[in-house]
Design a protein around this motif. Structure first.
Motif, PDB file in Angstrom:
ATOM      1  N   ARG A   1       0.854  -1.184   0.000  1.00 13.86           N
ATOM      2  CA  ARG A   1       0.000   0.000   0.000  1.00 13.86           C
ATOM      3  C   ARG A   1       0.891   1.237   0.000  1.00 13.86           C
ATOM      4  NH1 ARG A   1      -5.010  -2.587  -0.721  1.00 13.86           N
ATOM      5  NH2 ARG A   1      -5.278  -4.192   0.873  1.00 13.86           N
ATOM      6  N   THR A   2       0.755   2.056  -1.027  1.00 13.36           N
ATOM      7  CA  THR A   2       1.552   3.280  -1.115  1.00 13.36           C
ATOM      8  C   THR A   2       0.624   4.487  -1.153  1.00 13.36           C
ATOM      9  OG1 THR A   2       3.338   2.149  -2.304  1.00 13.36           O
ATOM     10  CG2 THR A   2       3.297   4.543  -2.408  1.00 13.36           C
ATOM     11  N   GLY A   3       0.714   5.287  -0.112  1.00 15.78           N
ATOM     12  CA  GLY A   3      -0.066   6.507  -0.052  1.00 15.78           C
ATOM     13  C   GLY A   3       0.658   7.636  -0.760  1.00 15.78           C
ATOM     14  N   HIS A   4      -0.079   8.420  -1.525  1.00 19.39           N
ATOM     15  CA  HIS A   4       0.449   9.601  -2.214  1.00 19.39           C
ATOM     16  C   HIS A   4      -0.384  10.801  -1.776  1.00 19.39           C
ATOM     17  CE1 HIS A   4       1.341   6.122  -4.765  1.00 19.39           C
ATOM     18  NE2 HIS A   4       2.313   6.802  -5.330  1.00 19.39           N
ATOM     19  N   TRP A   5       0.292  11.889  -1.439  1.00 17.06           N
ATOM     20  CA  TRP A   5      -0.455  13.093  -1.052  1.00 17.06           C
ATOM     21  C   TRP A   5       0.168  14.303  -1.738  1.00 17.06           C
ATOM     22  CZ3 TRP A   5      -4.812  12.225   1.687  1.00 17.06           C
ATOM     23  CH2 TRP A   5      -5.595  13.362   1.952  1.00 17.06           C
ATOM     24  N   LEU A   6      -0.687  15.136  -2.317  1.00 14.08           N
ATOM     25  CA  LEU A   6      -0.237  16.325  -3.034  1.00 14.08           C
ATOM     26  C   LEU A   6      -0.837  17.575  -2.391  1.00 14.08           C
ATOM     27  CD1 LEU A   6       1.297  17.313  -5.671  1.00 14.08           C
ATOM     28  CD2 LEU A   6      -0.999  17.481  -6.686  1.00 14.08           C
ATOM     29  N   VAL A   7       0.023  18.515  -2.055  1.00 13.54           N
ATOM     30  CA  VAL A   7      -0.406  19.821  -1.566  1.00 13.54           C
ATOM     31  C   VAL A   7      -0.061  20.858  -2.631  1.00 13.54           C
ATOM     32  CG1 VAL A   7      -0.134  21.599   0.205  1.00 13.54           C
ATOM     33  CG2 VAL A   7      -0.035  19.176   0.846  1.00 13.54           C
TER      34      VAL A   7
ATOM     35  N   GLY B   1      -5.180  13.278  -1.902  1.00 16.41           N
ATOM     36  CA  GLY B   1      -4.381  12.061  -1.873  1.00 16.41           C
ATOM     37  C   GLY B   1      -5.009  10.919  -2.628  1.00 16.41           C
ATOM     38  N   GLU B   2      -4.210   9.897  -2.863  1.00 16.25           N
ATOM     39  CA  GLU B   2      -4.684   8.684  -3.527  1.00 16.25           C
ATOM     40  C   GLU B   2      -3.802   7.529  -3.092  1.00 16.25           C
ATOM     41  OE1 GLU B   2      -5.167   6.799  -8.023  1.00 16.25           O
ATOM     42  OE2 GLU B   2      -5.376   8.976  -7.770  1.00 16.25           O
TER      43      GLU B   2
END
Length: 214
Positions: A113-119, A134-135
């Motif tokens: 499981r790899t969490g990605h978050w963009l601000v 995020g996705e």
């Protein structure tokens, strides 16, 4: 002007993945204490852990850059955990824990499981939206059925101690992964298709990041 992309991670594998895709991000390491964050929010589901930590890292770095003199950036944070029987496994940290993990993993299939978050911390005049999104990327990983000597030899290299799930696919551990079903980039640490979708949501075409190379 090309968007300024900041990678909120010290991972050399994530940086190498982005560079191979033609993107040259700035690297800023967050001050997030992963164990403290997980304990504070009381999460234990692997998907929730990965997304929570990715968000914490991205938002921490974005806040630290708020008074930076440069143009507002896009900040991406990532975190990976191995989901085995519904339990989250991060970096083992010690040879003893890494060996125990591999004895449990060998010959089985887990989910990375790899969490990605963009601000989006860009200035409004540069198209900034101010959103924080995020996705999660989930990839099946099939582990080889290692014998005890193989486990001991791999652990002795030190490689599995500081990587999520105690394995790599782009290093010495690659021979011990029989296959993956899903985005192999995400197993390395950052899913390029996932990141493309996130930046498109804030109006940034993926190819515009190519021009951001130094």
């Amino acid at each position: 002007m090309s968007p300024r992309l900041v990678l909120a991670s010290r991972s050399p594998a994530r940086l190498a993945t982005l560079r191979a895709a033609g993107v040259e991000p700035e690297v800023r390491v967050s001050a997030v204490d992963e164990d403290e964050v997980v304990a504070r929010y009381g999460v234990d589901d692997p998907s929730d852990v990965a997304l929570l930590l990715a968000r914490a890292k991205a938002e921490d770095v974005a806040a630290a850059l708020r008074d930076d003199d440069g143009p507002g950036p896009l900040v991406v944070g990532c975190d990976s955990v191995l989901d085995l029987d519904g339990r989250a496994y991060g970096k083992p940290g010690t040879p003893e824990v890494a060996r125990e993990r591999w004895l449990q993993m060998r010959g089985r299939t887990g989910v990375l499981r790899t969490g990605h978050w963009l601000v989006d911390a860009r200035d409004a005049e540069d198209g900034g939206t101010g959103v924080s999104i995020g996705e999660l990327s989930s990839t099946l990983v099939r582990f080889a059925d290692l014998d005890d000597d193989e486990v001991d030899a791999y652990v002795a290299t030190g490689e599995p101690l500081q990587v999520a799930g105690s394995f790599t696919v782009d290093g010495l551990g690659g021979a011990y992964v029989e296959g993956v079903d899903g985005d192999h980039h995400a197993v390395v640490g950052i899913g390029l298709p996932t990141l493309r979708r996130l930046v498109r949501q804030v109006g940034v075409p993926w190819h515009s990041l190519w021009a951001a190379r130094a």
